[in-house]
Enzyme design. Structure first.
Site, short mmCIF file in Angstrom:
data_model
loop_
_atom_site.label_atom_id
_atom_site.label_comp_id
_atom_site.label_asym_id
_atom_site.label_seq_id
_atom_site.Cartn_x
_atom_site.Cartn_y
_atom_site.Cartn_z
N ASP A 35 0.83 -1.20 0.00
CA ASP A 35 0.00 0.00 0.00
C ASP A 35 0.88 1.26 0.00
O ASP A 35 1.92 1.30 0.67
CB ASP A 35 -0.90 0.00 1.24
CG ASP A 35 -1.69 -1.29 1.35
OD1 ASP A 35 -2.89 -1.26 1.05
OD2 ASP A 35 -1.10 -2.32 1.72
N ASP A 68 -18.33 7.40 15.59
CA ASP A 68 -17.49 8.57 15.36
C ASP A 68 -18.27 9.62 14.56
O ASP A 68 -19.46 9.81 14.81
CB ASP A 68 -16.22 8.13 14.62
CG ASP A 68 -15.01 8.98 14.94
OD1 ASP A 68 -14.99 10.13 14.51
OD2 ASP A 68 -14.08 8.48 15.59
N ASP A 76 -10.51 1.75 -0.68
CA ASP A 76 -9.70 0.89 0.19
C ASP A 76 -10.55 0.06 1.15
O ASP A 76 -10.07 -0.91 1.72
CB ASP A 76 -8.72 1.76 0.98
CG ASP A 76 -7.45 1.02 1.36
OD1 ASP A 76 -7.31 -0.16 0.97
OD2 ASP A 76 -6.59 1.61 2.03
N ASP A 91 -30.97 9.74 10.87
CA ASP A 91 -31.31 9.03 9.65
C ASP A 91 -30.30 7.90 9.45
O ASP A 91 -29.41 7.68 10.28
CB ASP A 91 -31.34 9.98 8.44
CG ASP A 91 -30.02 10.70 8.20
OD1 ASP A 91 -28.95 10.07 8.40
OD2 ASP A 91 -30.05 11.88 7.82
N HIS A 100 -12.83 12.59 10.58
CA HIS A 100 -12.29 11.89 11.74
C HIS A 100 -12.65 10.40 11.73
O HIS A 100 -11.80 9.53 11.92
CB HIS A 100 -12.83 12.57 13.00
CG HIS A 100 -12.17 12.17 14.28
ND1 HIS A 100 -12.70 11.23 15.12
CD2 HIS A 100 -11.04 12.63 14.87
CE1 HIS A 100 -11.92 11.10 16.18
NE2 HIS A 100 -10.91 11.94 16.06
N SER A 254 -7.52 9.17 19.60
CA SER A 254 -8.51 8.82 18.59
C SER A 254 -7.93 7.85 17.57
O SER A 254 -8.66 7.06 16.98
CB SER A 254 -8.97 10.08 17.84
OG SER A 254 -9.79 10.88 18.63
#
Length: 466
Positions: A35, A68, A76, A91, A100, A254
């Protein structure tokens, strides 16, 4: 209550540089992904994820919920992004309007070795997007709790929660307990204020709290910490794709949280499937100095019920061998290889209990020899690999026919003749790749000989009498 997500700990760098890899870790059977962003993924090597990939790379039966800002469907991710829910707008469109959540999903579960983006930790795990943070990264505890419950109700094996606040609420505790009761493991970010103040939901006992460390294993100054409530640390800066596909550096607890979630996904993909509590225990007991270690976590999983033997293979080995032969081998298993045995012609040669696996064998004079490797895992399952080689420790037969300034040389050998050389005064004066050759002897020759090599490397010298 309205609180911010952990976006303050997020750094997006358009031109991604590659931090130095941890060179203290061996990677005998490590996978090097192709990658584009992989060169900068020092965390994969630091946590020995690339070693673990040799045994397990995820499975579609495992779902990692990204609770999140939502998730943008990138190439990917393939078709692994499941239908989710948006609790901000109420919804079912859980697409990302911040970035993020998409980067968190990439760290945990972007496809690997597919020449796209970065290599996520769990290549084949499903991704469940649950949006609880808005475009600015803000959210409220009610949505946090609802998102965790939704993830548990929709089959999440692992729940990655890169959000939180300083207040502990019963609603959030109930949600984490509910998910745990449904068989999910909640993994939550410890926060990015660099203090020991507990951050929630990470500090809820049923959740696994994750802090961030750098490539040297040192805590980032911004990472919250505290032995009483932070359970594990992980690489806190990881390359990931943004919503537009560009690779950026994603930093903060995070980022450390989905990293651990991805490792948890690898553990969940083993057979038999472990429980969430077994995964949690394996992550913490298999850690090194409190830092997530994929190989250690796999080895810490219970092996009971494992009926799948290791994968085992010979290393590079010539078809014809001679003398003292070094035989390399590779073996991997989802729960760990205990040892390898090598046999030659049915006789045990040696046992090796640690990678890199290597055996030394004195080959016999000549003949076909059956070699066998036997690999054993922690559950006692055994797998074999077999090769047949020709042993040749006999030099070729050489006949020379001198005729004035000429000499004809002929060599024969069971494994074939590689080349003939004319030696004049002890130095090579001519060479031929074959078994029959007429050489011209140069003037001034005091000694003349012919050297013959067979394809195994054995040689014989025949003196030419003049």
């Amino acid at each position: 209550m309205l609180v911010r997500g952990l976006l303050a700990g997020l750094a997006v760098i358009a031109a991604l540089s590659a931090p130095a890899a941890d060179t203290t870790i061996g990677h005998t059977d490590a996978i090097t992904a192709n990658d584009p962003g992989y060169a900068g993924q020092w965390g994969v090597q630091h946590a020995r994820v690339n070693d673990a990939w040799s045994a397990v790379r995820g499975d579609a039966r495992v779902t990692i919920a990204i609770v999140d800002t939502g998730v943008t469907k990138l190439p990917d991710f393939g078709t692994r992004v499941l239908p989710g829910h948006d609790f901000v707008n109420n919804d079912d469109d859980a697409s990302d309007d911040n970035g993020h959540g998409t980067m968190a999903a990439g760290v945990a579960a972007a496809g690997g070795n597919n020449r796209l983006g970065v290599a996520g930790i769990c290549w084949f795990c499903q991704i469940l997007p649950v949006k609880v943070l808005d475009a600015t990264g803000a959210g409220n505890y009610d949505n946090f709790a609802a998102g965790i419950r939704y993830a548990a109700d929709h089959g999440a094996t692992i729940i990655s929660a890169s959000f939180g606040g300083n207040e502990d609420t019963q609603g959030l505790r109930d949600a984490v307990d509910y998910a745990t009761g449904k068989g999910a493991l909640v993994i939550a970010a410890a926060g990015n204020k660099g203090t020991t103040q507990p951050h929630f939901p990470a500090a809820i006992p049923a959740a696994l709290a994750v802090g961030g460390v750098d490539e040297k294993g040192a805590r980032y100054s911004w990472s919250n910490y505290g032995a009483s409530w932070v359970d594990l640390t992980a690489p806190g800066c990881n390359p990931a794709q943004q919503r537009n596909g560009a690779i950026g550096q994603y930093c903060g607890t995070s980022s450390a949280t989905p990293f651990v979630a991805g490792v948890a996904g690898l553990l969940a993909a083993t057979d038999p499937a472990p429980s969430a509590s077994a995964i949690r225990t394996a992550l913490t007991t298999g850690a090194r100095n409190g830092q997530v270690d994929a190989v250690g976590a796999l080895a810490a999983l219970p092996a009971d019920g494992d009926t799948t033997g290791p994968a085992v293979a010979f290393g590079a080995l010539a078809a014809t061998v001679r003398g003292l032969v070094t035989v390399g081998a590779a073996a991997v298993d989802q729960h760990g290889v205990t040892h390898l045995e090598m046999y030659a012609a049915g006789r045990l040669i040696a046992v090796d209990r640690a990678a890199p696996y290597s055996f030394t064998w004195q080959s016999p004079l000549s003949g076909l020899i059956a070699l066998e490797l036997r690999a054993y895992d922690r559950a006692g399952n055994m797998t074999t690999a077999r090769r047949t080689v020709r042993a040749d420790n006999v030099a070729p037969a050489v006949t020379v026919y001198p005729n004035g300034r000429k000499v004809t040389a002929r060599a024969t050998d069971a494994s074939g003749v590689a080349r003939l050389e004319l030696l004049v005064n002890g130095k090579v004066a001519g060479s031929y790749a074959g078994y029959l050759r007429q050489f011209t002897i140069p003037a001034g020759a005091r000694t003349v000989a012919v050297r013959a090599y067979d394809k195994a490397g054995n040689l014989r010298v025949a003196t030419v009498r003049r």
